[in-house]
Design a protein around this motif. Structure first.
Motif, PDB file in Angstrom:
ATOM      1  N   LEU A  10      15.219  -7.652   1.154  1.00 50.83           N
ATOM      2  CA  LEU A  10      16.242  -7.690   2.194  1.00 50.83           C
ATOM      3  C   LEU A  10      15.706  -7.435   3.600  1.00 50.83           C
ATOM      4  CD1 LEU A  10      19.237  -5.731   0.560  1.00 50.83           C
ATOM      5  CD2 LEU A  10      18.585  -8.119   0.241  1.00 50.83           C
ATOM      6  N   LYS A  11      14.395  -7.250   3.760  1.00 50.45           N
ATOM      7  CA  LYS A  11      13.870  -6.897   5.079  1.00 50.45           C
ATOM      8  C   LYS A  11      14.056  -8.039   6.078  1.00 50.45           C
ATOM      9  CE  LYS A  11      11.599  -3.633   6.063  1.00 50.45           C
ATOM     10  NZ  LYS A  11      11.964  -2.361   6.733  1.00 50.45           N
ATOM     11  N   THR A  12      14.081  -9.282   5.570  1.00 47.53           N
ATOM     12  CA  THR A  12      14.400 -10.423   6.410  1.00 47.53           C
ATOM     13  C   THR A  12      15.654 -11.071   5.864  1.00 47.53           C
ATOM     14  OG1 THR A  12      12.057 -10.808   6.886  1.00 47.53           O
ATOM     15  CG2 THR A  12      13.577 -12.613   7.355  1.00 47.53           C
ATOM     16  N   PHE A  13      16.676 -11.227   6.700  1.00 45.48           N
ATOM     17  CA  PHE A  13      17.907 -11.837   6.221  1.00 45.48           C
ATOM     18  C   PHE A  13      18.589 -12.604   7.346  1.00 45.48           C
ATOM     19  CE2 PHE A  13      19.301  -7.718   7.811  1.00 45.48           C
ATOM     20  CZ  PHE A  13      20.490  -8.005   8.477  1.00 45.48           C
ATOM     21  N   LYS A  14      19.478 -13.499   6.946  1.00 42.87           N
ATOM     22  CA  LYS A  14      20.266 -14.280   7.890  1.00 42.87           C
ATOM     23  C   LYS A  14      21.672 -14.418   7.328  1.00 42.87           C
ATOM     24  CE  LYS A  14      21.030 -17.373  11.237  1.00 42.87           C
ATOM     25  NZ  LYS A  14      21.079 -16.998  12.660  1.00 42.87           N
ATOM     26  N   LEU A  15      22.678 -14.225   8.171  1.00 47.09           N
ATOM     27  CA  LEU A  15      24.072 -14.297   7.748  1.00 47.09           C
ATOM     28  C   LEU A  15      24.749 -15.522   8.356  1.00 47.09           C
ATOM     29  CD1 LEU A  15      25.158 -10.552   8.081  1.00 47.09           C
ATOM     30  CD2 LEU A  15      24.301 -11.745   6.078  1.00 47.09           C
ATOM     31  N   TYR A  16      25.573 -16.187   7.553  1.00 54.53           N
ATOM     32  CA  TYR A  16      26.350 -17.343   7.986  1.00 54.53           C
ATOM     33  C   TYR A  16      27.820 -17.129   7.623  1.00 54.53           C
ATOM     34  CZ  TYR A  16      21.752 -19.637   8.092  1.00 54.53           C
ATOM     35  OH  TYR A  16      20.431 -19.962   8.334  1.00 54.53           O
ATOM     36  N   HIS A  17      28.716 -17.722   8.427  1.00 55.26           N
ATOM     37  CA  HIS A  17      30.145 -17.708   8.119  1.00 55.26           C
ATOM     38  C   HIS A  17      30.649 -19.152   8.081  1.00 55.26           C
ATOM     39  CE1 HIS A  17      29.924 -13.494   8.693  1.00 55.26           C
ATOM     40  NE2 HIS A  17      30.148 -13.446   9.986  1.00 55.26           N
ATOM     41  N   ILE A  18      31.543 -19.442   7.125  1.00 51.29           N
ATOM     42  CA  ILE A  18      32.230 -20.734   7.087  1.00 51.29           C
ATOM     43  C   ILE A  18      33.728 -20.464   7.137  1.00 51.29           C
ATOM     44  CG2 ILE A  18      32.545 -22.923   5.887  1.00 51.29           C
ATOM     45  CD1 ILE A  18      29.998 -22.352   4.320  1.00 51.29           C
ATOM     46  N   ILE A  19      34.404 -20.987   8.143  1.00 58.20           N
ATOM     47  CA  ILE A  19      35.851 -20.853   8.259  1.00 58.20           C
ATOM     48  C   ILE A  19      36.481 -22.116   7.694  1.00 58.20           C
ATOM     49  CG2 ILE A  19      37.785 -20.561   9.850  1.00 58.20           C
ATOM     50  CD1 ILE A  19      35.785 -19.248  11.803  1.00 58.20           C
ATOM     51  N   MET A  20      37.314 -21.959   6.663  1.00 56.38           N
ATOM     52  CA  MET A  20      37.964 -23.102   6.014  1.00 56.38           C
ATOM     53  C   MET A  20      39.467 -22.942   6.168  1.00 56.38           C
ATOM     54  SD  MET A  20      35.475 -23.429   2.661  1.00 56.38           S
ATOM     55  CE  MET A  20      35.146 -21.667   2.554  1.00 56.38           C
ATOM     56  N   ARG A  21      40.017 -23.539   7.177  1.00 59.98           N
ATOM     57  CA  ARG A  21      41.433 -23.373   7.510  1.00 59.98           C
ATOM     58  C   ARG A  21      42.312 -24.036   6.457  1.00 59.98           C
ATOM     59  NH1 ARG A  21      39.277 -24.213  12.849  1.00 59.98           N
ATOM     60  NH2 ARG A  21      39.440 -22.286  14.051  1.00 59.98           N
ATOM     61  N   GLY A  22      43.293 -23.283   5.985  1.00 64.10           N
ATOM     62  CA  GLY A  22      44.245 -23.820   5.030  1.00 64.10           C
ATOM     63  C   GLY A  22      43.804 -23.751   3.590  1.00 64.10           C
TER      64      GLY A  22
ATOM     65  N   ALA B 189      24.763 -14.797   2.782  1.00 59.49           N
ATOM     66  CA  ALA B 189      23.516 -14.147   3.196  1.00 59.49           C
ATOM     67  C   ALA B 189      22.358 -14.792   2.458  1.00 59.49           C
ATOM     68  CB  ALA B 189      23.551 -12.648   2.898  1.00 59.49           C
ATOM     69  N   VAL B 190      21.323 -15.152   3.167  1.00 62.77           N
ATOM     70  CA  VAL B 190      20.052 -15.536   2.551  1.00 62.77           C
ATOM     71  C   VAL B 190      19.054 -14.457   2.945  1.00 62.77           C
ATOM     72  CG1 VAL B 190      20.492 -18.016   2.448  1.00 62.77           C
ATOM     73  CG2 VAL B 190      19.499 -17.041   4.512  1.00 62.77           C
ATOM     74  N   ALA B 191      18.282 -13.986   1.977  1.00 68.70           N
ATOM     75  CA  ALA B 191      17.447 -12.811   2.247  1.00 68.70           C
ATOM     76  C   ALA B 191      16.175 -12.843   1.414  1.00 68.70           C
ATOM     77  CB  ALA B 191      18.228 -11.530   1.942  1.00 68.70           C
TER      78      ALA B 191
END
Length: 507
Positions: A446-458, A440-442
């Protein structure tokens, strides 16, 4: 042996979820128009360390009409604890559930009409308080994105729209704010009976509010006493207006409260970029030498502080002041005052905001200052220039996939985010595919925020990263540094509780 048994007992508690209900104000913003309602959020810590987040009986309100939406439940919410604050992150598609009891509009539209609803949330849990900002995407059904803010979070000043008042010595004072009516000091018995604050229906242009606070000065013992309100407490202790015994003060160690039960201080958990307030000012008799009203704000580390000063204070974090508010033809003015950072080594804990009918003690005449819609403003720039895992730059997207880290130990420290956002929060989750990192960057509030996901297989979770421990569960790792959910009898594990690591033989 006793230590091992105790630790094993703590590990057993992982299986038990911990639940807390929080009741606070809920601000709901639709198309730039905000309404407020009371709400309850249930936060349950699950056995796997994730959280269940439930906002019960959510209601939309527009032009006095209420529409029952339903209960918003988000499961498997990631959480990480640092410095006594648990930060929660989630971005999911959910189905809104039926609310409890009857809907105010006759039907809970969430389960009946809305279908799958994208929801994002960032929240902070401190002690017995919860603060949450939730984005509810209803563009596909109602063509709206609803922004919901639960609680205060220590980023706003309560009742800064001046809509709620209580009686103090028979005088109307805004809730969470204080005047001479609730003052202390050797002369408080004399000044507390003279009203300086009034409920007013004169409101600033464009507001949805119904009231403001009107400050007036008055003569006491032949001396002009400025009309003043503060988030701290007024002290009346000197016969001359310039005596520093007459001041506004704040101290988190002060346990006293006003007649409404509010403390004589306002806590804060960040440093704002500016203070904004609407004012309307006139002097009963124009005074060319002392023509100005004033507003000031000082962020401190929470220890005792007063204005005007009686000494040099070294507990100041940041200051903001405008001591030259002119009458401007007795028109409403929007005043914006930037904060100047004084110390970067002190943590912000309290803010003392004071407004007065004159910038100079004991000056002016019988003057009037209307105050409406004061707010603390935080920088909202959260742009991300880059994200990397173990030095490997990724193409930034809402969801990113990285396949080249199989069997690699990954912790939050291996993930770097290039941003000027005030807050960056990283958590990792072990899944069947490998590690999923939630970022999360905010803004500070916290009134403005953006969420990211990183999938790291294995990939696997490493012990070097911080744990999401809120003092109620224990993180368990095998001797390879991989986090595990359970222990096999006859094997040795590393138990991490509040940063203290102990090897344990599972019997």
């Amino acid at each position: 042996m006793k230590k091992i048994i105790t630790l094993l007992a703590l590990i057993a508690n992982i299986a038990a979820a911990s639940a807390n209900d929080y009741t606070d104000s809920l601000e709901v913003e639709v198309n730039g128009v905000a309404t407020t309602q009371a709400a309850t959020i249930s936060l349950d810590r699950q056995a796997d360390g994730s959280y269940s987040f439930i906002l019960k009986n959510f209601i939309l309100e527009s032009e006095g009409q209420q529409m029952g939406v339903g209960t918003i439940e988000v499961n498997r919410v990631s959480g990480v604890t640092a410095n006594g604050v648990t930060t929660l992150l989630a971005r999911q598609d959910i189905t809104i559930k039926e609310g409890d009891g009857l809907s105010p509009s006759g039907i809970w539209i969430g389960p009946a009409m809305l279908g799958i609803v994208p929801v994002q949330l960032v929240a902070e849990q401190r002690g017995d308080k919860l603060y949450a900002v939730i984005d509810i995407d209803l563009k596909s059904s109602l063509d709206k994105v609803i922004k919901v803010t639960f609680g205060n979070g220590g980023y706003r000043i309560g009742n800064s729209d001046f809509e709620a008042f209580h009686q103090e010595n028979g005088i109307a004072e805004p809730n969470h704010w204080h005047s001479f009516a609730s003052s202390k000091g050797s002369l408080s018995a004399f000044v507390s009976k003279t009203p300086h604050t009034f409920v007013s229906d004169v409101t600033r242009p464009g507001t949805s509010g119904k009231s403001s606070v009107m400050l007036t000065s008055a003569k006491i013992f032949g001396i002009v006493a400025n009309g003043t309100i503060t988030t701290g407490r007024m002290n009346a202790g000197g016969f001359t207006a310039t005596d520093p015994a007459n001041h506004a003060e704040t101290d988190l160690g002060d346990t006293s409260t006003d007649s409404n039960g509010d403390p004589f201080y306002t806590m804060i958990n960040g440093v704002p970029d500016s203070l904004v307030v609407w004012v309307k000012f006139t002097q009963g008799t124009p005074n060319a030498e002392h023509p100005y009203a004033t507003v000031s704000a000082t962020v401190t580390d929470g220890t005792y502080y007063q204005e005007p000063h009686d000494k040099t204070y070294d507990n100041i974090v940041a200051t903001a002041a405008n001591r030259a508010i002119a009458t401007n033809g007795y028109q409403w003015q929007r005043i914006s005052v930037p904060f100047q950072r004084v110390s970067t080594s002190l943590d912000p804990k309290a803010v003392l905001v004071t407004l007065s009918t004159n910038a100079d003690p004991g000056q002016g005449s019988i003057d009037t200052l209307f105050v409406d819609d004061l707010s603390l403003v935080y920088k909202q720039d959260i742009g991300v220039k880059g994200i990397a895992v173990m030095g490997q730059e990724l193409s930034v997207a809402d969801t990113m996939t990285l396949n080249s880290v199989a069997s690699t130990l990954i912790s939050e420290d291996n993930i770097t985010v290039n941003t000027e956002a005030a807050k960056v929060v990283k958590t990792i989750e072990t899944t069947a595919e490998g590690i999923v990192a939630h970022i999360a960057v905010a803004s500070q509030d916290l009134k403005t925020f953006k969420l990211y996901h990183i999938i790291m297989r294995g990939a696997v979770a490493g012990i070097d990263g911080p744990t999401a421990d809120n003092g109620m569960t224990t993180a368990v790792y095998n001797l390879q540094g991989q986090r595990v959910d359970s222990m096999t009898p006859g094997k040795i594990y590393i138990v991490d509780r509040n940063g203290k690591r102990v090897k344990v033989l599972r019997k």
